[in-house]
Design an enzyme around this catalytic site. Structure first.
Site: not given
Ligand SMILES: Cc1cc2nc3c(=O)[nH]c(=O)nc-3n(C[C@H](O)[C@H](O)[C@H](O)COP(=O)(O)OP(=O)(O)OC[C@H]3O[C@@H](n4cnc5c(N)ncnc54)[C@H](O)[C@@H]3O)c2cc1C
Length: 390
Positions: A75, A204, A295, A299, A387
């Protein structure tokens, strides 16, 4: 795995953990990823979907972007809408060939997991970390449970990539840090629907009933969000009510909302969280484990990838050049960027959500900000730059 040694233990197979693992693997630095859920669970979890140019570049360098580039939707802009008035932010006009790619987070995870397994990265599913010991020592101990059996590993560094509700942040002396939190007084009701997008790019929208976002995941799947009360109950939202409210809030000249089967419905809190350190001895926090942004700016996933890149640079310098200073500057380098993203995400959230009555002082400010964006090239360019990702 009991009492085995590894250079880096990565907790969590999200975007942060898997990106870090692939980089370390490429550089020949041994690591293991411990993930508490099953492979199927993490590969089907519906979450983010906006991939910044910077993240795409990282995935390309790692050789995991082929499907993303083939199936993702590139996009070159977004639509901003305020009470029915639409304004287009054209990324190409301001940023040459920079763009965003629309590609579901679960697809990103599938690609990264596939690459990890293909490249023999140690990736253990259903391995739930329960604690970390000696974060200030040269050898850290990571405890985890698998199949009901407690196990432990020794390592030089732990990357806490286990999301907001993970365990690694609790192993850090958080009480000595400054924690910054903001709870916004509303939630997002998100749906995933089997229906082609009604718009070529994201919309948006501010409406007197609240915020709405029209997003998409593919040419046949759309994603929508509605601002709802923070104590809202999903059972109050029938499919019909959701479509009616989306049609109302996204209304604009020549816009027709396409309606289809809703296959997923969820509530997401809108909040910000920061701590003033992302490093504690030899424990490093990355992604949602260290910070949460609302969200609205799309980001969360992109910050997680950017953290993983900076942390990898520090680990590379340590293991291959014997230099620790890059690793020691991880917190300060990342925090400056994350605060920038917090500000942009907060700006977008305040611009489009209803938090004060119509015609109040706050509402008039929102309207004035939107009018400025529609009339100022500088304001539009600033939104485009933030963005797409700085
Ligand atoms: C419902 C929802 C919708 C979202 N929508 C958006 C969006 O539209 N746009 C956007 O930018 N962001 C969105 N986000 C945020 C985005 O998904 C996160 O910022 C992103 O996933 C962060 O990545 P991460 O690797 O830091 O953590 P995560 O993706 O949360 O990964 C962490 C991993 O650690 C694992 N874990 C947790 N505890 C333990 C443990 N004790 N031992 C071993 N493993 C463990 C979990 O199972 C998970 O797989 C959303 C988040 C949620 C929850």
């Amino acid at each position: 795995l009991v009492n085995s040694n590894v250079s880096v233990v990565i907790i969590g197979a999200g975007p942060a953990g898997l990106t870090l693992a692939l980089q370390l693997n490429k550089a020949g630095i041994d690591c293991i990823v411990l993930e508490k859920h099953t492979r199927q669970y993490i590969e089907t979890r519906t979450r983010a979907g906006v991939i910044e140019q910077n993240s795409l570049d990282v995935f390309e360098k790692l050789g995991v972007a082929d499907r993303m580039k083939r199936e993702g939707l590139r996009h070159n802009g977004i639509y901003l809408s305020f009470e029915g008035v639409r304004h287009h932010i054209d990324f190409g006009k301001y940023l040459n060939d920079k763009a965003i790619t629309i590609y579901g987070q679960q697809e990103v995870i599938k690609d990264l997991v596939h690459a990890c397994l293909d490249r023999n990265v140690a990736l253990e599913f259903e391995a739930s970390v329960t604690g970390i010991l000696d974060i200030d020592g040269a050898t850290l101990k990571v405890f985890f449970e698998r199949d009901g059996v407690s196990q432990a590993m020794n390592c030089n560094f732990v990357a806490g990539c286990d999301g907001f509700h993970g365990v690694s942040r609790s192993a850090a002396p958080i009480s000595t840090c400054h924690v910054y939190e903001k709870e916004y007084p509303f939630n997002w009701l998100g749906i995933l629907a089997d229906v082609p997008p009604s718009s070529p790019e994201l919309i948006y929208a501010f409406h007197k009933n609240g915020f709405a976002l029209h997003s998409m995941r593919s040419p046949s799947i759309s994603r929508f969000y509605l601002q709802v009360a923070d104590n809202e109950d999903l059972s109050n939202w029938s499919d019909q009510r959701i479509w009616e409210e989306l049609a109302l809030r996204l209304q604009a000249e020549n816009f027709q909302l396409k309606i289809g089967f809703i296959k997923d419905k969820s509530l997401t809190p809108v909040r910000s969280f920061m701590i003033d350190h992302m490093q504690f001895g030899n424990l490093f926090l990355a992604g949602d484990a260290a910070h949460i942004v609302p969200p609205t700016g799309g980001k969360g996933l992109n910050l997680a990838v950017a953290d993983a890149v900076t942390l990898y640079q520090g680990l590379f310098d340590y293991f291959h050049k014997g230099i620790k200073s890059t690793l020691l500057s991880y917190s300060s380098r990342r925090l400056a960027s994350v605060w920038r993203v917090q500000e942009f995400s907060d700006f977008m959230t305040n611009l489009f959500h209803l938090s004060s009555p119509i015609d109040s002082f706050e509402h008039r400010l929102q309207k004035a900000r939107f009018t400025y964006i529609t009339t100022s090239e500088a304001a539009s360019k600033s939104i485009a730059e933030n963005y797409v990702g700085i």
